[in-house]
Design an enzyme around this catalytic site. Structure first.
Site, short mmCIF file in Angstrom:
data_model
loop_
_atom_site.label_atom_id
_atom_site.label_comp_id
_atom_site.label_asym_id
_atom_site.label_seq_id
_atom_site.Cartn_x
_atom_site.Cartn_y
_atom_site.Cartn_z
CB SER A 171 -0.91 0.03 1.27
OG SER A 171 -0.13 0.56 2.35
CG ASP A 172 1.54 5.78 -1.48
OD1 ASP A 172 2.47 6.07 -0.55
OD2 ASP A 172 1.32 6.48 -2.64
CD1 TRP A 173 4.49 5.16 5.26
CD2 TRP A 173 4.32 4.01 3.32
NE1 TRP A 173 5.38 4.22 5.24
CE2 TRP A 173 5.55 3.55 4.30
CE3 TRP A 173 4.08 3.45 2.33
CZ2 TRP A 173 6.55 2.50 3.73
CZ3 TRP A 173 5.16 2.33 1.76
CH2 TRP A 173 6.26 1.98 2.65
N GLY A 174 -0.81 5.02 4.15
CA GLY A 174 -2.17 5.65 4.46
C GLY A 174 -3.29 5.17 3.50
N GLY A 175 -3.00 4.57 2.45
CA GLY A 175 -3.74 4.06 1.53
C GLY A 175 -4.84 2.99 1.57
#
Length: 738
Positions: A264-268
């Protein structure tokens, strides 16, 4: 019986070796294939250990299995250099003294080289730096398509054309992974703006998705064999890209056969069930309040942590998906951390600096050179005036996840002074004040750029200095601040900030030997272009910025870069703004322009760009011969060769990027006027002629037929157009597909 100490040792050693030969688990024995080792390790894991593999334990790491000797996974930004170490649970740097990296040019500069060898060198060098710093995954490269010149992250990507991006990304990946470090191609997919990036729902038709926005990712998987892919923040057709069934399960896994990890992208990540069933493997950066499931470990709150375990224990979900995810993570670990044969890497070396310089020199683009005022001849020059904040401002700090703590950064002004002084006097005037900040996540440039003078005072000084010089080099453009070239925000307009257009226009009036160097990762408007004889596109060039730029300006290196995206005259000449939609409304952005991105739009609508896709000048000249085909008929299972002779008609060696475009003369579905389908960069000595060959097969003729959900190539006539840019076609020929 009496035994000597040596005898006892020998007996014990033999016994241990005998037991070891029988007892070493398969997963620890690298004589077994990776898939067998993965299955053996998986069979030994508890449910809790499997879940622990799937989510972060700190800002940039996830847990291994200490009980079994399976190591942790460590991620690092970014695609242009290895980010400094950060605190365990914060973005701020950890203040190590040995984590200052070589800053490589931004990926727009790499794409502008149009050189696969440069891409491979880039990957090898940055991969070696990541390996030395004990990183498992490098979070890059980025291959999102340049849809609008307002996108704040365009500087991290490889331009507007899917074919160019597809070809350039593969050797980068292979270079990184040759170090035993996984490349992580990002951001999958259709992540083309920063406005509302975490919520915007991208609606794009299937054909455009397949032909424009997915090819570089597909090449990364099927040709580059990339080991990791990062999901995007945005939604695609209503589902977040980090858990999107169509993108991650149907296309990435089932169609393309991807066997790596989806990060995941960070916070995605936004939902546990979505993450379980819709393709995500590893969750990073999710915000938690740290209050539930134990305040001492907020990471237990992640969607793929305790909430996942709770669903398993209650019987609401099974473990088939868990095993698949854990299997993917284990495969990543065996390819990287548990590969005992991978090299040790190297960091901050002189060799890496020279590679960064070489890439920078090849990526710089000479946009305009009326009267051949470039290159500067030091033997005939007494004084050069350098004007502009970007001549002194460090650009390696800032811009978001690509921000670096560089071992060194040679500014354009210092590079010119090192090259020219003491034989040529180099004087400096600031000209304008833009961003005086120099700190990002507690990494500081150490520069004090504060200046209390008024705009009028700064301009007056610049004009006076320009009047007294033999040459004036203005070095301006954008920087990596908010609303310029930076993650998290898009630009507010295409214009140059800080009133630079007015300053440039005034400088052009007082000195005919005037050069504008634009530092940016994006196209900018140039209302002064007709009054400015020479323009250079410089990009963010990293540690060797000044050295590389000076080498081009004085002619030590002949420029050979070409634009990886079109330069429209004005924003409305870009299809996303003229015909499409940006940045969307009511949480949705519709890609109404379809296939007509960049030069495809300019061709179709007969829009004259400021500078075309593929444009770039040289200090020498090239003549193109007539395109020759090995056969006028292409069979579906065959290939034909297209050859063209390139002659250097100037008086110095240079490199030309020969571009091949193909035009389908009759198609059952609308197609662009032409599309890039081949390119080669060739070095040619003065007076020399080289023959450039291109292989053409049916794969280059296909389009995606969304009526049939498949790629097709229809029989008929095709034109081959060969030239120096998308608008500078030098020779054409044609063939028939049967």
């Amino acid at each position: 019986m009496k035994y000597t100490l040596m005898t006892v040792k020998a007996v014990l050693f033999g016994l241990v070796m005998s037991i070891s030969a029988q007892e070493i688990p398969i997963y620890l024995d690298d004589s077994f294939p990776i898939e067998e080792r993965v299955e053996d390790a998986l069979s030994r894991l508890t449910t809790q250990e499997k879940v622990a593999l799937l989510h972060a334990q700190s800002k940039f790491s996830s847990a291994g299995v200490a009980r079994l000797g399976i190591p942790e996974v460590w991620m690092t930004d970014g695609p242009h250099g290895i980010r400094p170490e950060v605190l365990w649970d914060e973005w701020s740097q950890a203040e190590w003294t040995n984590d200052s990296c070589i800053a490589f040019p931004a990926l727009t500069a790499l794409a502008a080289t149009w050189n696969l060898e440069m891409s491979r060198k880039y990957g090898e060098a940055i991969g070696a730096e990541a390996r030395y710093r004990k990183k498992t995954v490098l979070l890059g490269p980025g291959v999102n398509i340049y849809r609008t010149p307002l996108n704040g992250r365009n500087f991290e990507y490889m331009g507007e054309d899917p074919f160019l991006a597809s070809k350039m990304v593969v050797p980068y990946i292979q270079g990184v992974q040759s170090n035993g470090v996984a490349a992580c191609v990002k951001h999958f997919a259709v992540n083309n703006q920063e406005v509302e990036r975490g919520t915007i729902d991208v609606q794009v038709d299937e054909r455009t998705l397949r032909e424009i926005y997915l090819p570089a990712f597909k090449a990364a998987v099927q040709e580059g064999n990339v080991w990791a892919i990062m999901g995007a923040y945005n939604k695609f057709r209503g589902e977040h890209c980090c858990h999107n069934d169509y993108l991650l399960n149907k296309i990435l896994r089932e169609e393309w056969g991807f066997d790596g990890v989806v990060v995941s992208d960070w916070g995605g990540v936004h939902d546990t069930r979505e993450a379980i069933f819709k393709g995500l493997d590893m969750e990073f950066g999710t915000w938690t309040d740290g209050l539930s499931w134990g305040a001492s470990n907020a990471y237990a709150n992640y969607y793929l942590a305790q909430p996942y375990l709770k669903l398993i224990k209650s019987g609401e979900v099974g473990t088939e998906e868990l095993d698949a995810k854990a299997r993917n993570v284990l495969r990543l670990i065996f390819r990287t951390e548990m590969d005992r044969n991978r090299p040790f890497g190297s960091f901050g070396t002189e060799e890496h600096g020279m590679i960064a310089r070489e890439i920078a020199q090849e990526g710089i683009v000479l946009l305009k050179n009326d009267g051949n005022i470039l290159p500067i001849n030091p033997g005939r020059t007494n004084r050069i005036a350098v004007i502009g904040e970007n001549a002194i401002k460090m650009m390696t700090v800032g811009g978001g996840s690509s921000s670096l703590k560089a071992k060194y950064e040679i500014s354009p002004l210092d590079g010119l002074r090192q090259r020219l002084e003491p034989n040529v006097e180099v004087v400096y005037a600031r000209g304008y004040v833009g961003d005086v900040g120099g700190t990002y996540n507690n990494v500081s440039t150490g520069q004090d750029l504060n200046d209390d003078r008024s705009e009028e005072e700064l301009m007056a000084e610049a004009i006076q200095v320009a009047q007294e010089a033999d040459y004036v080099i203005f070095i301006g453009g954008l920087n990596k601040s908010e609303h310029q070239d930076s993650e998290g925000t898009d630009r507010l307009s295409m214009d140059l900030p800080y009133n630079q257009d007015v300053l440039i226009a005034e400088l052009a009036k007082v000195n005919a030997n005037f050069v504008v160097v634009n530092v940016s990762g994006n196209a900018v408007t140039m209302p002064w272009i007709n009054d400015t004889p020479a323009v250079v596109q410089s990009w963010y060039l990293g540690s060797e910025t000044g050295t590389a730029l000076a080498a081009i300006l004085v002619g030590d290196v002949n420029p050979s870069g070409k634009l990886p995206f079109s330069y429209p005259v004005k924003l409305s000449d870009n299809s996303a703004h003229a015909f499409g939609e940006y940045p969307g409304s009511n949480g949705v952005v519709r890609y109404n322009e379809g296939l007509l991105v960049g030069y495809r739009w300019h061709d179709k609508m007969s829009v004259e760009p400021l500078f075309s896709f593929g444009h770039g000048l040289s200090y020498t000249t090239f003549a193109y011969g007539k395109a020759q085909l090995s056969d006028k008929t292409l069979l579906r299972d065959g290939k034909i060769t297209c050859s063209v002779a390139i002659t250097n008609t100037g008086d110095r060696a240079g490199s030309e990027i020969v571009q091949l475009y193909i035009s389908d003369k009759k198609s059952s579905l609308p197609r662009p006027v032409k599309e890039l389908k081949g390119f080669k960069k060739v070095k040619v000595e003065p007076g020399e002629t080289v023959v450039v060959d291109f292989l053409i097969d049916v794969s280059l003729l296909q389009f995606y037929d969304d009526r049939k959900s498949q790629w097709v190539a229809e029989s008929g006539k095709f034109d081959v157009l060969i030239g120096a840019s998308s608008s500078d076609i030098q020779t054409t020929t044609s063939f028939t597909l049967k």
